[in-house]
Design an enzyme around this catalytic site. Structure first.
Site: not given
Length: 371
Positions: A156, A336, A340
């Site tokens: 990701s 938060e 990422h």
């Protein structure tokens, strides 16, 4: 449309320039036609009555995409952007948000020709336009046999995030803007995948259907190899290295160049302001494998550690996906996230990868990096 044909589009009002197909604000995409705007509600057109055929008129594509059906392969796209009487600002993204041109600005009467390469794997070129005052005057699309493609395998932190997840972004999504037109980026990274599950789902096989001799395969895994589930978990010095070797061997068998990339650090700070490493032996295992197999290594873990420590705990919130309630429309309650990136942060991480390419002197990639 055939793979050996070029496509030329003239955007705006009135007659098309010779050899060009006219695209107006009302040219909506249809499968029968094979090209057009995805949505025309926010598209306008103007004619400045200038003598130059491609500069006199244009379309204003506000937050929409232009689609062109193309056979799978590699293409060079050249865009002409500008306005005879006013300043323009245009951002262009390809596919699922891959950044090609970032806030390109032209002054009144100034026109810019910008070229970039794309790898088409799903039968369609999608160019999304945004910016304070976007323009598109003309577009040429030419099949390219000279393009070097960087294929990305990762998780990701690398992936192409979808538009409805903005401003989430992976660094692979932002990598194309650091290259000139001779290099394309084909991002196959997927959220939640490890070096093991990426292969298990057939994603490496998909890459191998398109990768060619002298292309590059960039490999970044580690975040999810640490997970405990059977589908993803690997052990650093056994199964992790064994799976990484499958990527290395597959690339080399096709005459392509593998490059290992250590996992980017998370935003975890010790009281003294240093980054707390969460990847442990996976970093050591990748470094040792790279040395043993003579595979180029971009140590993104070390590069990101230095960047985050220089920025500090507060400033790194602008790199990672930290947002106040109401700051971004898709995250009304705020977020938060210390793993990422938001788009501006992903751009900075992509720059670290580009710096690593330059320091390794990977050819021909180094020749085609933007300064």
């Amino acid at each position: 449309m055939t793979l050996d044909k070029s496509y030329q589009f003239d955007f705006g009002i009135g007659e098309a320039a010779p050899c060009y197909t006219k695209i107006t604000a009302a040219t909506v995409y249809t499968a029968e036609q094979g090209y057009g705007f995805k949505e025309i509600e926010k598209v306008a057109a103007r004619d400045r009555k200038e003598p130059a055929a491609l500069r006199r008129d244009f379309c204003i594509p506000m937050d929409t995409a232009f689609l062109v059906d193309l056979p799978n392969g590699r293409y060079n796209a050249t865009l002409l952007l500008g306005d005879a009487i006013t300043e323009t600002v245009t951002t262009v993204k390809s596919g699922s948000g891959r950044l090609m041109l970032h806030k390109l600005r032209t002054g009144a009467g100034q026109f810019e020709k910008q070229s970039f390469s794309v790898q088409i794997d799903d039968g369609q070129l999608k160019l999304s336009f945004s910016g304070l005052a976007p323009r598109i005057n003309a577009m040429d699309i030419v099949p390219s046999k000279q393009t070097t493609t960087i294929f990305l395998a990762g998780d990701s932190t690398v992936t192409d995030e979808t538009e409805d997840n903005f401003p989430f972004a992976g660094w692979g999504q932002m990598l194309p803007q650091w290259f000139r037109a001779e290099v394309a980026v084909s991002n196959h990274a997927k959220s939640g995948r490890s070096s093991k599950s990426f292969i298990g789902e057939g994603r490496l096989d998909t890459i191998l259907q398109s990768i060619q001799a002298n292309d590059y395969l960039f490999i970044q895994f580690g975040h999810n190899d640490q997970k405990s589930d059977e589908e993803r978990h690997t052990d650093p010095f056994t199964t992790y290295q064994e799976h990484l070797m499958r990527y290395i061997d597959a690339a080399r068998e096709r005459g392509a160049h593998p490059v290992l990339i250590t996992s980017v650090q998370r935003r975890f700070f010790a009281p003294d302001g240093t980054i707390v490493d969460t990847h442990g032996e996976y970093l050591t295992a990748m470094r040792e494998l790279a040395a043993a197999e003579q595979v180029p290594l971009i140590d993104l873990a070390e590069r990101s550690k230095a960047l985050f420590e220089a920025l500090g705990p507060e400033e790194t919130k602008s790199v990672f996906m930290w947002a106040a309630p109401g700051e971004f429309i898709h995250f009304p309650r705020g977020v938060e996230d210390n793993t990422h990136f938001q788009e501006n942060g992903a751009i900075r991480i992509a720059k670290l990868v580009a710096d690593g390419i330059r320091e390794l002197r990977l050819q021909p990639l180094t020749l085609y990096l933007k300064s």
